[in-house]
Design a protein around this motif. Structure first.
Motif, PDB file in Angstrom:
ATOM      1  N   GLU A  92      10.490   4.524  -7.871  1.00  0.00           N
ATOM      2  CA  GLU A  92      11.475   3.476  -7.570  1.00  0.00           C
ATOM      3  C   GLU A  92      10.867   2.379  -6.688  1.00  0.00           C
ATOM      4  O   GLU A  92      11.220   1.206  -6.795  1.00  0.00           O
ATOM      5  N   LEU A 132       3.488  -1.263   4.130  1.00  0.00           N
ATOM      6  CA  LEU A 132       3.240   0.176   4.083  1.00  0.00           C
ATOM      7  C   LEU A 132       4.398   0.918   3.433  1.00  0.00           C
ATOM      8  O   LEU A 132       5.500   0.965   3.971  1.00  0.00           O
ATOM      9  N   LEU A 179       0.857  -1.186   0.000  1.00  0.00           N
ATOM     10  CA  LEU A 179       0.000   0.000   0.000  1.00  0.00           C
ATOM     11  C   LEU A 179       0.890   1.232   0.000  1.00  0.00           C
ATOM     12  O   LEU A 179       1.651   1.460   0.932  1.00  0.00           O
ATOM     13  N   VAL A 219       1.165   4.984   0.445  1.00  0.00           N
ATOM     14  CA  VAL A 219       0.447   6.157   0.939  1.00  0.00           C
ATOM     15  C   VAL A 219       1.274   7.395   0.623  1.00  0.00           C
ATOM     16  O   VAL A 219       2.487   7.323   0.502  1.00  0.00           O
ATOM     17  N   PRO A 220       0.608   8.525   0.487  1.00  0.00           N
ATOM     18  CA  PRO A 220       1.347   9.748   0.198  1.00  0.00           C
ATOM     19  C   PRO A 220       2.166  10.149   1.406  1.00  0.00           C
ATOM     20  O   PRO A 220       1.807   9.858   2.547  1.00  0.00           O
ATOM     21  N   LEU A 221       3.266  10.809   1.123  1.00  0.00           N
ATOM     22  CA  LEU A 221       4.152  11.216   2.202  1.00  0.00           C
ATOM     23  C   LEU A 221       3.568  12.400   2.953  1.00  0.00           C
ATOM     24  O   LEU A 221       3.666  12.503   4.170  1.00  0.00           O
ATOM     25  N   ARG A 222       2.956  13.294   2.198  1.00  0.00           N
ATOM     26  CA  ARG A 222       2.446  14.510   2.831  1.00  0.00           C
ATOM     27  C   ARG A 222       1.349  14.164   3.819  1.00  0.00           C
ATOM     28  O   ARG A 222       0.583  13.238   3.633  1.00  0.00           O
ATOM     29  N   ARG A 252       9.354  -0.317  -8.706  1.00  0.00           N
ATOM     30  CA  ARG A 252      10.370  -1.216  -9.259  1.00  0.00           C
ATOM     31  C   ARG A 252      10.921  -2.163  -8.201  1.00  0.00           C
ATOM     32  O   ARG A 252      11.131  -3.331  -8.440  1.00  0.00           O
ATOM     33  N   ARG A 253      11.141  -1.616  -7.047  1.00  0.00           N
ATOM     34  CA  ARG A 253      11.703  -2.427  -5.968  1.00  0.00           C
ATOM     35  C   ARG A 253      10.757  -3.571  -5.589  1.00  0.00           C
ATOM     36  O   ARG A 253      11.174  -4.719  -5.436  1.00  0.00           O
ATOM     37  N   THR A 289       5.722   4.600   1.796  1.00  0.00           N
ATOM     38  CA  THR A 289       5.401   6.020   1.663  1.00  0.00           C
ATOM     39  C   THR A 289       5.795   6.471   0.267  1.00  0.00           C
ATOM     40  O   THR A 289       6.577   5.824  -0.408  1.00  0.00           O
ATOM     41  N   GLU A 320       7.712   8.538  -0.548  1.00  0.00           N
ATOM     42  CA  GLU A 320       9.070   9.074  -0.567  1.00  0.00           C
ATOM     43  C   GLU A 320       9.948   8.477  -1.650  1.00  0.00           C
ATOM     44  O   GLU A 320      10.691   9.169  -2.333  1.00  0.00           O
ATOM     45  N   GLU A 321       9.877   7.179  -1.782  1.00  0.00           N
ATOM     46  CA  GLU A 321      10.727   6.514  -2.758  1.00  0.00           C
ATOM     47  C   GLU A 321      10.311   6.819  -4.191  1.00  0.00           C
ATOM     48  O   GLU A 321      11.065   6.563  -5.122  1.00  0.00           O
TER      49      GLU A 321
END
Lengths: 336, 336
Positions: free
Chosen positions: A105, A97, A64, A66-69, A108-109, A99, A101-102
């Motif tokens: 990428e 979970l 999942l 989720v947005p960082l903000r 892909r991970r 964020t 932030e990545e």
DNA sequence: TTGAAAGCGCTAACAA
DNA sequence: TTGTTAGCGCTTTCAA
């Protein structure tokens, strides 16, 4: 750690039999099944997640993102996340979970490492960077939110166009002809968040049909910002009698400022909020509102993703029908 | 899917060499390392999570158990969760989101399946059911929150006793002698949530020292409930001039009701909130407050858990020092 | 209805 | 500094 081999030995059967009892992929005699299940309980066996993932190439995990903000709709996000986690469990999945932030990428991970079997993306932007990757991957994915081009994607969202339209309908029927929309913070529109723009589209289209005038003002959720916005609105359109608020933190400031200006709700002005029911019912005036069905969105996203994992679901956009609940903040508009 | 063997072949080295380049557990010549890393990039290789977990018996996943309820401190929860996820990533860990729904069974499941290497528990109750299991397990665990008996546990929390004391100090110094505490909903106290009770302990102890009178009233976050509570408070203690609010959703109703009663803030009454800074600064009056450092709590919990995974951390209770920020809602009390 | 056995992709001794 | 190899615990084909 208890292993499957130990269970097998304890039950006097082979490892594969235990595996099949667990997966139900082969018929097992009642007596054997009982014995194995008994052993599993006695030994407190839990299948090793890594081994299982390796052998089956399924991790039973849904990612999942989720947005960082945390500047927007936080309770909604949380409610969705929790609904996703609990619904996923009912289907035997856990939730990872991630964020924002990545960024792309992360997609892909997850794909490369086979950490998750599928993904659910929240807070999708109209032209989200992750979408090309999502379209390519063969891992099932469901978006909560609606991008500009949903081709080849599965999406769950509230029908914000209809939401906007409903708000206008309600105010129009009550006799209001000049409407102001207090929107999310300017940043939200600048990053082209889909729901905000779609709500606006719905509002404006319906307003045009009804011949209702609409003024839209993005606004930070502080008192000061709202006071300025409100002053401007009444400057530009003194005849404004209907408000639509789509900004949780602006709700209370708006009510409070209107009161201070001596504008009674709903006698002088009507207010409709687009927000979770909890916010609408806890406000200082019980608000007429269109609910944001956070739980339902989370639940449906999981159902869709699980269906896809079973090879059943097809790509489709599922728009939840908005429901407007009339409470104490809306009433008849100006007598003509 | 790209495998380690493929990378090895592409780089003309053995599988173990690739593995060691990745883990850094063995020294590798610069040229070999370069070649391997080049191959990894070219092929877009990501280690298979399941295989890695199986072989190393470490999943590089931290489980985060969040409370199921969303009746309290939702933004704080979300902020903590996001801080946990982002901090975990900086240490190479992913986060598995578990809801309280499964109860203690979740702890057993994670342990048995080796799904996660460690756990972080949020919203720990004073006498939490999961604690016996946590004490037994050898998987590192960190609690966000403080149970009645933290023996053998690692905890991160705001020092709520000191928080309560600071609120009283501030009001006392300003000359207030009768204080009312607007608390969380009654249900929160009934289930003996640690932070609420500890705040109260701190408040009362310091009040006793100063000879300040304290009235505590749990309260739902609705206008009606707050109106009733407020009426009762001024009935019982007409001389009340200081308020401490520990209930996010009660903040705005309180301010609004005080205003309606003609009580000016801070001239007639002072208000201190225990809440995230965002709430304090966005309220209709900029609130003097003690911040709830959500991000910091999440971050520290991860740091602790990672230290333990490296065999470094010891059990300890880390209480964050509360910081009171004076804003516009507190001022001198009644002249004597 | 059950068992035997070959991997799944990686890590980490053991060797060289 | 690098290679070889034996598992990790499970799933699933093949065989009975």
């Amino acid at each position: 750690m208890v292993t499957l081999a130990e269970v097998a030995h304890h039950a006097g059967v082979s490892a594969s039999t235990v595996s099949y009892v667990l997966s139900g992929k082969r018929s097992i005699s009642a007596s054997t099944k009982d014995r194995v299940e008994q052993s599993i309980r006695e030994l407190g066996y839990h299948p090793n997640a890594g081994a299982r993932a390796l052998a089956s190439s399924r991790s039973n995990i849904i990612a999942l993102m989720v947005p960082l903000r945390t500047d927007m709709y936080v309770p909604v996000m949380m409610e969705i996340a929790i609904a996703v986690a609990t619904t996923a469990r009912t289907h035997g999945y856990d939730v990872l979970l991630l964020t924002g932030e990545e960024g792309p990428e992360a997609v892909r991970r997850i794909e490369g490492s086979a950490l998750a079997d599928a993904m659910i993306l929240m807070d999708v932007e109209l032209d989200d960077e992750r979408l090309p990757l999502i379209r390519e991957t063969d891992r099932p994915a469901v978006l909560i939110g609606l991008p500009a081009d949903p081709t080849g994607l599965t999406c769950v969202d509230l029908d914000f166009v209809a939401t906007g339209a409903q708000c206008v309908d309600h105010l129009f029927e009550l006799g209001h002809r000049e409407i102001a929309v207090i929107g999310e913070a300017p940043a939200v529109y600048e990053r082209h968040t889909g729901f905000a723009e779609r709500t606006l589209d719905g509002l404006r289209a319906r307003a045009r049909e009804h011949g209702v005038r609409v003024l839209h003002r993005p606004c930070e959720g502080t008192y000061d910002a709202l006071a300025a916005t409100l002053a401007r609105i009444f400057d530009e359109r003194p005849g404004t009698t209907g408000f639509v608020v789509q900004n949780e933190s602006a709700v209370e400031p708006l009510l409070s400022l209107l009161r201070r200006q001596g504008r009674a709700i709903p006698e002088d002005v009507s207010v409709i909020a687009i927000c979770p029911d909890q916010v609408a019912t806890q406000a200082s005036v019980r608000l007429t509102s269109v609910a944001i069905p956070a739980q339902e969105m989370g639940r449906q996203a999981v159902e869709q993703v699980v269906a896809k994992l079973r090879g059943q679901g097809a790509d489709e956009v599922a728009l939840l029908v908005p429901e407007l609940t009339v409470r104490a903040s809306s009433g008849p508009g100006p007598a003509k």
